[in-house]
Every structure is written in structure tokens, then in C-alpha cells.
Scaffold this motif. Sequence first.
Motif, mmCIF file in Angstrom:
data_model
loop_
_atom_site.group_PDB
_atom_site.id
_atom_site.type_symbol
_atom_site.label_atom_id
_atom_site.label_comp_id
_atom_site.label_asym_id
_atom_site.label_seq_id
_atom_site.Cartn_x
_atom_site.Cartn_y
_atom_site.Cartn_z
ATOM 1 N N LEU A 1 -9.884 6.937 -2.012
ATOM 2 C CA LEU A 1 -9.181 6.563 -0.788
ATOM 3 C C LEU A 1 -10.048 5.565 -0.039
ATOM 4 O O LEU A 1 -11.217 5.838 0.236
ATOM 5 C CB LEU A 1 -8.933 7.804 0.072
ATOM 6 C CG LEU A 1 -8.496 7.544 1.519
ATOM 7 C CD1 LEU A 1 -7.099 6.945 1.564
ATOM 8 C CD2 LEU A 1 -8.569 8.840 2.338
ATOM 9 N N SER B 296 -5.742 2.230 1.413
ATOM 10 C CA SER B 296 -5.356 1.832 0.061
ATOM 11 C C SER B 296 -6.037 2.757 -0.940
ATOM 12 O O SER B 296 -6.820 3.640 -0.565
ATOM 13 C CB SER B 296 -5.736 0.370 -0.205
ATOM 14 O OG SER B 296 -7.144 0.192 -0.089
ATOM 15 N N VAL B 297 -5.750 2.544 -2.210
ATOM 16 C CA VAL B 297 -6.305 3.372 -3.276
ATOM 17 C C VAL B 297 -6.981 2.472 -4.297
ATOM 18 O O VAL B 297 -6.447 1.420 -4.655
ATOM 19 C CB VAL B 297 -5.205 4.204 -3.978
ATOM 20 C CG1 VAL B 297 -5.801 5.015 -5.130
ATOM 21 C CG2 VAL B 297 -4.531 5.124 -2.975
ATOM 22 N N GLU C 265 -3.859 8.789 -3.589
ATOM 23 C CA GLU C 265 -2.653 8.049 -3.214
ATOM 24 C C GLU C 265 -1.862 8.800 -2.153
ATOM 25 O O GLU C 265 -1.322 8.190 -1.219
ATOM 26 C CB GLU C 265 -1.792 7.798 -4.443
ATOM 27 C CG GLU C 265 -0.582 6.935 -4.146
ATOM 28 C CD GLU C 265 0.123 6.451 -5.401
ATOM 29 O OE1 GLU C 265 1.209 5.842 -5.276
ATOM 30 O OE2 GLU C 265 -0.414 6.667 -6.510
ATOM 31 N N PRO D 116 -9.855 8.747 -8.376
ATOM 32 C CA PRO D 116 -9.513 7.575 -7.545
ATOM 33 C C PRO D 116 -10.150 7.694 -6.165
ATOM 34 O O PRO D 116 -10.605 8.767 -5.762
ATOM 35 C CB PRO D 116 -7.980 7.642 -7.454
ATOM 36 C CG PRO D 116 -7.553 8.577 -8.515
ATOM 37 C CD PRO D 116 -8.685 9.520 -8.778
ATOM 38 N N VAL E 189 0.844 -1.192 0.000
ATOM 39 C CA VAL E 189 0.000 0.000 0.000
ATOM 40 C C VAL E 189 0.882 1.245 0.000
ATOM 41 O O VAL E 189 2.055 1.182 0.395
ATOM 42 C CB VAL E 189 -0.928 0.007 1.231
ATOM 43 C CG1 VAL E 189 -1.899 -1.165 1.175
ATOM 44 C CG2 VAL E 189 -0.127 -0.005 2.524
ATOM 45 N N PRO E 190 0.365 2.386 -0.456
ATOM 46 C CA PRO E 190 1.171 3.625 -0.442
ATOM 47 C C PRO E 190 1.604 3.977 0.975
ATOM 48 O O PRO E 190 0.847 3.806 1.935
ATOM 49 C CB PRO E 190 0.211 4.672 -1.013
ATOM 50 C CG PRO E 190 -0.809 3.897 -1.787
ATOM 51 C CD PRO E 190 -0.962 2.593 -1.070
ATOM 52 N N ASP F 237 -5.991 13.148 -5.636
ATOM 53 C CA ASP F 237 -4.702 12.669 -5.140
ATOM 54 C C ASP F 237 -4.920 11.719 -3.966
ATOM 55 O O ASP F 237 -4.339 11.872 -2.897
ATOM 56 C CB ASP F 237 -3.807 13.831 -4.742
ATOM 57 C CG ASP F 237 -4.543 14.848 -3.875
ATOM 58 O OD1 ASP F 237 -5.761 14.681 -3.665
ATOM 59 O OD2 ASP F 237 -3.892 15.802 -3.412
ATOM 60 N N ALA G 6 -3.690 8.256 1.143
ATOM 61 C CA ALA G 6 -3.453 6.913 1.673
ATOM 62 C C ALA G 6 -2.037 6.783 2.219
ATOM 63 O O ALA G 6 -1.816 6.150 3.266
ATOM 64 C CB ALA G 6 -3.701 5.872 0.581
ATOM 65 N N ALA G 7 -1.076 7.377 1.537
ATOM 66 C CA ALA G 7 0.307 7.309 1.995
ATOM 67 C C ALA G 7 0.473 7.992 3.345
ATOM 68 O O ALA G 7 1.203 7.507 4.219
ATOM 69 C CB ALA G 7 1.223 7.946 0.953
#
Length: 325
Positions: A288, A258-259, A306, A286, A163-164, A304, A309-310
Amino acid sequence: MNGYPHRDAGWLRRLILTVASPPLILLVPLLLFAVFRDRLPHLAYVPGATGEHSSEWGRWLRMALFPVVFAEVVFVAMFAHYQRWPELQRLLAVFGFSQSVLAAAGNGVAVAALIDADGPASQPSWAIPTEIVLAVLAGIAAWRLSGPLPPAAPAYGTPPPDVPLLPLAPGQRAVYAVSGWNRLTLFQGAVFLAFAWFSAPDFAERWQATTIAALLGIFLILQARSRLRIDGRGVEVSLPWLGGLRRAVPYEAVVFASVRLKTSGRGLGGMLGGSRGWGYVGGGDPVLALRLTDGREFLYSARDAEAAAALVNGTLTRMRAGTGC
């Protein structure tokens, strides 16, 4: 083990409230019929069964018993099926009490108006406002009697490696904020308002359905606009059109983030959502996706996603890496 316990401390209280609400529909008219039976006309001249279409009291009461039994079966089945969803259980108790008291008040006023009457009697002007006030008070009482919700069980372990992830130093702070639209919620609200509009000419006969549809439509439209914020306290969603109403997801309730590049969002719908999860999904952005410890997910469409999630996974890793939890 992740998730809510099957039977938390307030489970029995919410079950009793849910089971007790449908019988209230017939309680008031039954009491009035038992006390004033000799002073009531031979036929039940109640709304929806007036004139030559009226029934004898015994038959009317038996017919009125069917929706009570049906509501009881539906409520108990939903309560049993969603044992791990205390939020829905509390809403069942609130909705059941509110609607049952609303129906009981309407039936009670209709029967009381027939005391010493020879035929159909008109409803008093204060009937509808009284029914609305009693329904609101019943909902508030059920909310308070159902008690607080149990906290979600804490998540264990760090996020999986696929995962990010944004590595964060011990003292580093980061914030993510974005706003978005939920087109499905907006459409659903418009449908309810359209129903209320077309049923408005018959408001006097079915004001309950018209009023509920209008309120639901307004509520859904007002929560179509949302804002997401991620910081050191957790993930928070606010609704600017609903006075900034907020709901927070603490990191303790998040397993990982995750994404997803594409999701239908079915089963979701704002602050409460459905059995699959809750959140705000709309457009082609996308998504989240937060896996929560109650077995559901939180989803939010963001360009954004990702990066969001990061940040979540980075915070979870920093919180749990050195503690073993």
C-alpha cells in the motif's frame, strides 16, 4: 501547493539548536583549561592519549577541534538539504545536543580529574552515570526547545481515475486492519546488537558506542512488528512491542493511495523513515503506497493492499468531491 513550507515558524529555532550543539563538545574542557591552567600537568593525560602518547594541551585542543568542525558541517548540510523535513531537523537538534553534552561531560571529567595531578589520573566512579544522565537531559531539553512540528499542507483534488476505489455512501463506515513484519528493520537491529556484543569486553574504553549500538538494536527490533488500521479518522500505525506507540496519517495529508506489486523499501525504516518516505515493507506481499503532501510516501506491505488503497481513495473522494478540496 502540497508539502511543508520551506521555513515554518519553528525553522529558525531548530537551526539554532542544530548549529549550537557541536561547539558544546569543547566548551567545558576549554573553560576548565582556562581557569585551572596552572594546576594542570604539562601533558593532556586524557582517555585515548595517556602516558608517552599524550599531547601538549594546545595540540590536544586543536585535535579535538576537528570532530567539532566535522559535526558542524555535517549537521548544517543535512539541515539545509532536508528543509522540507521538519521531523529530521528536530531529531538533528536532539541528537546533536545529546551527543555533544555527552562528549563535553566526558572531556570535562577527564580534565577535572587532572587538576593538581602530576600524571595520568583515574576517572571517578560516578563519571559514566553522570555523563549518561546529562546526555538524556540534554536530549529532552532540545526536544522541548525545538517546539511542535508544523502541520502538513492539506491535499487538494480527488484521487486519479487509475487507482483502486471503493465507493462509499455519505453515512457508510468501513474499517481495515492488518499486522505485519519488517524484516529489514529486524536485521538492522540484530546487526547493532551484534556490534554491542562484540564491543562489550572494551566497554570501559568505548562505552558510548556500545551503549548507543545496544539501544538502537533493541529499538529497531521492537518496532519490527507493526499494525495498520484505516478508519474514518485516517491511517494509523502502531507498534505493539513498543507499548503501542502510534503514528497517525490524517486524510488531509494524503494525496491518493495506490498499490505496488514490488518495492525494495530502501530509504524506509519505521516511524521516521528516510527522505523517500516511511513505513514497513517486508516479504513478498503487495505494498500500500500513500502519496503524502510533504513529498514523501507511506508504504506498508499487506496481502490485500488493494482493498486498503480502495478504502483510502473512497474516503478521500467522499470527503473532497463536494467541497472542491
